[in-house]
Design an enzyme around this catalytic site. Sequence first.
Site, PDB file in Angstrom:
ATOM      1  CB  ALA A 256      -0.906  -0.003   1.216  1.00  0.00           C
TER       2      ALA A 256
ATOM      3  CG  LEU B 241      -1.333   5.718  -6.706  1.00  0.00           C
ATOM      4  CD1 LEU B 241      -2.460   6.473  -7.398  1.00  0.00           C
ATOM      5  CD2 LEU B 241      -0.636   4.810  -7.722  1.00  0.00           C
TER       6      LEU B 241
ATOM      7  CB  CYS C   3      -4.241   2.379  -8.085  1.00  0.00           C
ATOM      8  SG  CYS C   3      -3.182   2.261  -6.614  1.00  0.00           S
TER       9      CYS C   3
ATOM     10  CB  ILE D 247      -4.611  -8.314 -13.454  1.00  0.00           C
ATOM     11  CG1 ILE D 247      -3.638  -9.247 -12.751  1.00  0.00           C
ATOM     12  CG2 ILE D 247      -5.672  -9.027 -14.218  1.00  0.00           C
ATOM     13  CD1 ILE D 247      -4.257 -10.241 -11.775  1.00  0.00           C
TER      14      ILE D 247
END
Lengths: 305, 264
Positions: free
Chosen positions: A71, A74, A131, A192
């Site tokens: 996690a 971004l 995301c 994916i």
Amino acid sequence: MTPNLKVSIAGVEFATPIMTASGCCGYGEELAAIFPMSKLGALVTKSVTLNPREGHPPPRTAETASGMLNAIGLANVGVDRFITEKIPFLEKQKTKVIVNVAGSKLEEYVEVCSRLNDIERVDMIELNISCPNVNEGGMEFGSDPAMTEKSVAAVKKVFSRPLIAKLSPNVTSITTIAQAAQQGGADAFSVINSLVGTSIDTDTWRPRLTNNKGGLTGPAIKPVALAMVNAVYEKCSLPIIGIGGIATAEDVVEFMLCGATAVQVGTSLFVRPDAPVIIADGLKEYLRKKKLSSACELIGKVRKY
Amino acid sequence: MIKPTCEDTFLIKKRDLKNNYFSMVFKTYSRVDQCQPGHFVHVHIPSTDIFFRRAMSVAGVLVESGEIEVIFKVVGRGTRLLSMLHPGDRVNFLGPLGVSFKLPKKSEKAIMVAGGVGFPPLFYMATEMVRRGYDPKNIEFFYGGRSVSDILERTRIKKLGVTFHPVTEDGSYGEKGLVTGPVERYIKSGDKAKMRLYGCGPDGMLRAVNELGLRLGVPGQLSLEAPMPCGVGICLGCVVPLVKGGYARVCQDGPVFEIGEVAL
Ligand SMILES: Cc1cc2nc3c(=O)[nH]c(=O)nc-3n(C[C@H](O)[C@H](O)[C@H](O)COP(=O)(O)OP(=O)(O)OC[C@H]3O[C@@H](n4cnc5c(N)ncnc54)[C@H](O)[C@@H]3O)c2cc1C
Ligand SMILES: Cc1cc2nc3c(=O)[nH]c(=O)nc-3n(C[C@H](O)[C@H](O)[C@H](O)COP(=O)(O)O)c2cc1C
Ligand code: FES
């Protein structure tokens, strides 16, 4: 005769079908210290957003059986610094550059992509509508067919080169989303992104990630990815870039047989940063053994029962 | 920038240092000449039980014979697997990685503060300084542990000729208490302008050394630890918060940071 590893997607030629996956190779600088970028089909950058993002507080990653949870959130330098600080390095690299773009609002995707349209070094854009680690946008876009079509279409208007839609496995039907992206004007699919997962520390009873959940990646997800690549291959006509747990040349062969034209190596880079080189050599060897002259001969050739 | 490599090496010497600590020497690592104190190697132990590599500080090198030493404590599955290797077994090394320690001036006192398995990089640094002709008397080696069995390689430390200050919480060896107590006393008794502080050890100790450095005005560096998926700066998984805001990657921007740089 040496087998030919060249593949092409939406008119863009790649020296090999092996690319690095977004978020697993930074902007290339660190990997270039380990092997020449010319060995790659393409480098796919970390997701670039309109504004810089710090990402989530640590711990951001956890080890799992045959893979990992992340996690990161971004974390990236934002499009302006990407253009001023990262593009000059990428200019010098002899590989194709695919910039992965993410955002929390449609306008953000459009803004980033329109700025990247002016940068010739950007061969393609990969739209991250999948995301699992951001609250808004991200996966929400990619789990709604109407939103998927709308975002792809909006970006197509401002970016003149080929556009790849990166699909999420965290949906009821990945083919419905793929068809929507195709409808919106996408030129290819990446299949994916990571699967939603979590892990709990049994001493503290707390999740192992500060974000409580994260994306599962690595060899653990390969069977899921293969099935999804094949499903999209059968339902849609656009070329597919297969992603999910690829670590060996045999993994690439499996993905290509299921319908992928190219592949991206993600989590495996963390264990073997030189994996793309080893995999490309292995793929050549495989083609030689099978007496095939080109990697393209594998695409979609799975012999189903 | 150093160019790391991904290379197979094999174990040639293994010593059980007791109390779950091991010393291991590996051979054929072509990059030993590039190793500097503070660098680490990312070790891949082939197994289905663990997925990532495990970071290990370089504890020493023998450049001529291509040998590299690591000293570690068994804390989980990875280090247990590592401890079960036998001479002749192969593992893959990725490295050398990270930012190394900045050595002090020859006229300055190096105050090293090691805690537990924070010992290897500082031991390497002390060894390297002596090798480069620093006066061992200018190296103050503070080493803290819970008990005597946590104070590793005492003979080797003494052999370097450095001033050795062992400290144990239970008083079973050296001074009794926490290592930062004697460090503070030492700093206050000397010329702070000619001191450099170096720390590596558990979080609590690092926080205390960081605080000491800032409060007493002694510059220096700390070597940090974080779980490291990639070790080369590409996953952004190993970050620590910086005092000025934002995050730094422990593997690539560290593991060595300036005192006062990281929000510990
Ligand atoms: C740059 C660097 C240098 C290091 N040098 C040394 C060294 O010289 N000698 C040595 O003994 N150890 C060193 N470590 C710590 C070592 O990497 C960890 O102890 C090891 O990764 C634990 O692996 P494991 O599979 O045995 O434990 P795991 O099963 O992964 O975890 C067991 C326990 O250790 C904790 N842990 C996991 N990774 C780390 C980590 N990186 N740091 C601290 N705790 C961790 C976990 O939270 C858990 O409580 C270093 C770490 C870094 C980042
Ligand atoms: C640490 C990490 C960060 C990632 N960051 C991004 C990202 O920024 N954008 C994106 O589209 N995918 C991101 N991904 C997903 C990968 O690109 C890839 O789709 C996924 O990891 C599956 O491939 P793998 O199993 O080979 O890793 C990330 C994955 C990991 C492990
Ligand atoms: S361990 Fe991957 S960035 Fe530091």
